[in-house]
Design a protein around this motif. Structure first.
Motif, mmCIF file in Angstrom:
data_model
loop_
_atom_site.group_PDB
_atom_site.id
_atom_site.type_symbol
_atom_site.label_atom_id
_atom_site.label_comp_id
_atom_site.label_asym_id
_atom_site.label_seq_id
_atom_site.Cartn_x
_atom_site.Cartn_y
_atom_site.Cartn_z
ATOM 1 N N MET A 30 0.944 -0.914 -0.024
ATOM 2 C CA MET A 30 -0.089 0.073 0.156
ATOM 3 C C MET A 30 0.952 1.316 0.015
ATOM 4 N N VAL A 31 0.644 2.181 -1.193
ATOM 5 C CA VAL A 31 1.504 3.245 -0.896
ATOM 6 C C VAL A 31 0.368 4.534 -0.669
ATOM 7 N N TYR A 32 1.139 5.430 -0.039
ATOM 8 C CA TYR A 32 0.393 6.632 0.407
ATOM 9 C C TYR A 32 1.233 7.809 0.145
ATOM 10 N N ASN A 33 0.276 8.961 -0.134
ATOM 11 C CA ASN A 33 0.759 10.376 -0.373
ATOM 12 C C ASN A 33 0.973 10.910 1.123
ATOM 13 N N LYS A 34 2.309 11.183 1.311
ATOM 14 C CA LYS A 34 2.686 11.747 2.765
ATOM 15 C C LYS A 34 2.236 13.324 3.024
ATOM 16 N N ASP A 35 2.294 13.916 1.660
ATOM 17 C CA ASP A 35 1.641 15.069 1.716
ATOM 18 C C ASP A 35 0.602 15.578 2.128
ATOM 19 N N LEU A 36 -0.329 14.416 1.710
ATOM 20 C CA LEU A 36 -1.849 14.709 2.028
ATOM 21 C C LEU A 36 -2.199 14.195 3.433
ATOM 22 N N PHE A 37 -1.405 13.383 3.806
ATOM 23 C CA PHE A 37 -1.611 12.907 5.540
ATOM 24 C C PHE A 37 -1.011 14.100 6.090
ATOM 25 N N ASP A 38 -0.118 14.696 5.935
ATOM 26 C CA ASP A 38 0.322 16.016 6.511
ATOM 27 C C ASP A 38 -0.618 17.106 6.490
ATOM 28 N N LYS A 39 -1.107 17.308 5.577
ATOM 29 C CA LYS A 39 -2.035 18.489 5.320
ATOM 30 C C LYS A 39 -3.393 18.170 6.170
ATOM 31 N N ALA A 40 -3.793 17.142 6.206
ATOM 32 C CA ALA A 40 -4.946 16.613 6.855
ATOM 33 C C ALA A 40 -4.741 16.347 8.423
ATOM 34 N N GLY A 41 -3.537 16.485 8.617
ATOM 35 C CA GLY A 41 -3.048 16.062 10.162
ATOM 36 C C GLY A 41 -3.318 14.572 10.452
ATOM 37 N N VAL A 42 -3.320 13.701 9.686
ATOM 38 C CA VAL A 42 -3.668 12.521 9.867
ATOM 39 C C VAL A 42 -2.184 11.514 10.198
ATOM 40 N N PRO A 43 -2.296 10.894 11.333
ATOM 41 C CA PRO A 43 -0.857 9.966 11.346
ATOM 42 C C PRO A 43 -0.913 8.800 10.153
#
Length: 459
Positions: A180-193
């Motif tokens: 599973m790949v994830y967009n770190k920038d989107l996680f950071d922007k949403a404040g989601v671990p």
């Protein structure tokens, strides 16, 4: 390897029709041939060959332009190492490969070396299309069975009646962990671990909670500009939940079991209920792969072969373990593989084996392969060393190795001679994805059809 699988998009898996050839896959074992075969095998990979007769062999594969470019470089390196051998390389679009191979085999013009995977391997080995390369492996210094993933080598063994044991009829091109790949920038922007790289620490519930926070409909038109998750792996959900598509040992299709249909409903409800995943209309407008590249999808799926394209992305990304089922606490995902087969009718079996071995087992070839971003090394020491130490994304490269060693599973067609039984599943699964039927009702309806097809063509 088996390339991208878009189950949410219901991509029909193309099955390569069995073409029988004169000899049986379980018949006589061919001996190494060619000039000084024993000596050449002992010194395989040494680069000696300056005084040998010129030989031209044909190699056919498939893939996107990036893969073609990578293999052109690898072949050039092989030709430097074996100066008497010229490789005529052909790369065809994946959708045309099955028919092309069928035509070439039927006309007696199969390439010396070619891609073979999943159900194709079973059919080809049984039909005698593939050369038994065990004698070559037994003599080459390139092969150390303790330093090549057993999970990869066993894909290309055939004992005359089943795959997974017996002599080798192919070498692994790769072993493809589906992470599973994830967009770190989107996680950071949403404040989601960000999700955990360790299997079992992140569950479906954790993933769903994150996906809700990551899905964004900024203009309020009911069509999110950013989705939390896309093309979620049904196999991962089913296997993690304790379900199976089929019990190959018993020959029984298992899609009507609670562990299966509950997992399938969870995947469907990511869109139907929770609206965190694109529906089929949105998927047709922009597939999940493109959506992820565009920064409009927070979580997706990737194999090692995706790395070259992802290295160019303008946002940070990393990989994680697939979420675990909250019912079992277990994680699973599919472990694909594509192999190099050698035609049993090759006029240059030694040189053909040398090419396959260079691409699969030679340290120089494997090093060039993984640094170009094509695959995890087949060589275990290289995978645990140089591969993990790469200074390119993903940072959590260990996830790829964890999948290979711990919780990866062969893709569904593995073990089938004919794939119509699983093809019909994917062809008709839209009834669940669109909400026309529940997963429970649909799988109960599909089980008899799938079982009949499996029994007819595989027993």
């Amino acid at each position: 390897m088996v390339k991208r699988k878009m189950k949410w998009s219901m991509v029909l898996l193309l099955a390569l029709t069995l073409v029988s050839s004169a000899c049986s896959g379980g018949g006589n074992t061919p001996e190494p041939s060619g000039n000084n075969a024993g000596e050449e095998q002992t010194n395989a990979g040494s680069g000696s060959g300056d005084n040998k007769e010129p030989v031209t062999i044909e190699f056919m594969g498939h893939g996107n332009p990036t893969e073609k470019s990578i293999f052109e470089k690898l072949i050039a390196s092989f030709e430097d190492k074996y100066p008497n051998v010229t490789v005529k390389y052909t790369s065809v679009p994946p959708g045309e490969y099955a028919q092309k191979m069928k035509t070439l085999i039927a006309s007696g013009k199969a390439p010396d070396v070619f891609y073979v995977g999943s159900a194709e391997f079973y059919r080809f080995a049984e039909a005698g299309t593939l050369l038994n390369i065990q004698p070559y492996l037994d003599q080459t210094s390139l092969f150390n069975p303790d330093n090549v993933w057993k999970q990869a080598m066993d894909r290309y063994r055939y004992d005359g009646s089943k795959i997974g044991s017996g002599d080798s009829y192919g070498l692994p091109k790769d072993v493809g962990p589906w992470a599973m790949v994830y967009n770190k920038d989107l996680f950071d922007k949403a404040g989601v671990p960000v999700p955990s790289a360790k299997a079992g620490e992140w569950t479906w519930n954790d993933m769903l909670d994150a996906a809700k926070k990551l899905t964004s409909d900024e203009n309020g038109d009911g069509k999110p500009e950013v989705y939390g998750v896309g093309a979620y792996s049904l196999e991962s959900a089913v296997w993690g939940n304790g379900g199976e598509f089929i019990d190959y040992a018993a020959g029984e299709v298992k899609v009507d079991q609670p562990e299966f249909y509950e997992a399938m409903q969870f995947v469907a409800d990511l869109n139907l209920v929770h609206k965190v995943s694109p529906d089929q209309e949105a998927e047709q407008a922009m597939n999940a792969y493109t959506r992820f590249l565009n920064g409009q999808l927070a979580m997706f799926a990737m194999g090692p072969w995706d790395q070259p394209g992802f290295w160019e992305l303008p946002f940070g990304w990393d990989i994680a373990a697939w979420p675990a089922s909250p019912n079992t606490g277990k994680t699973a995902t599919w472990l694909g593989s594509m192999g190099f087969g050698i035609s049993a009718k090759s006029k240059h079996p030694q040189e053909a084996f040398d090419l396959a071995a260079f691409l699969s087992l030679d340290a120089d070839g494997q090093r060039e392969n993984f640094t170009l971003g094509q695959a995890v090394p087949n060589l275990i020491d290289m995978a645990n060393g140089e591969f993990l130490e790469m200074d390119k994304s993903p940072a959590n490269r260990q996830v790829f190795l964890d999948i290979i060693q711990d919780y990866g599973r062969p893709d569904i067609p593995y073990g089938s001679k004919d794939t119509q039984w699983i093809d019909t599943f994917w062809q008709n699964a839209s009834k669940v994805w669109t909400g026309e039927m529940t997963a429970k009702d649909w799988t109960a309806q599909m089980k008899p059809q799938m079982q009949e097809l499996y029994d007819k063509n595989n027993k």
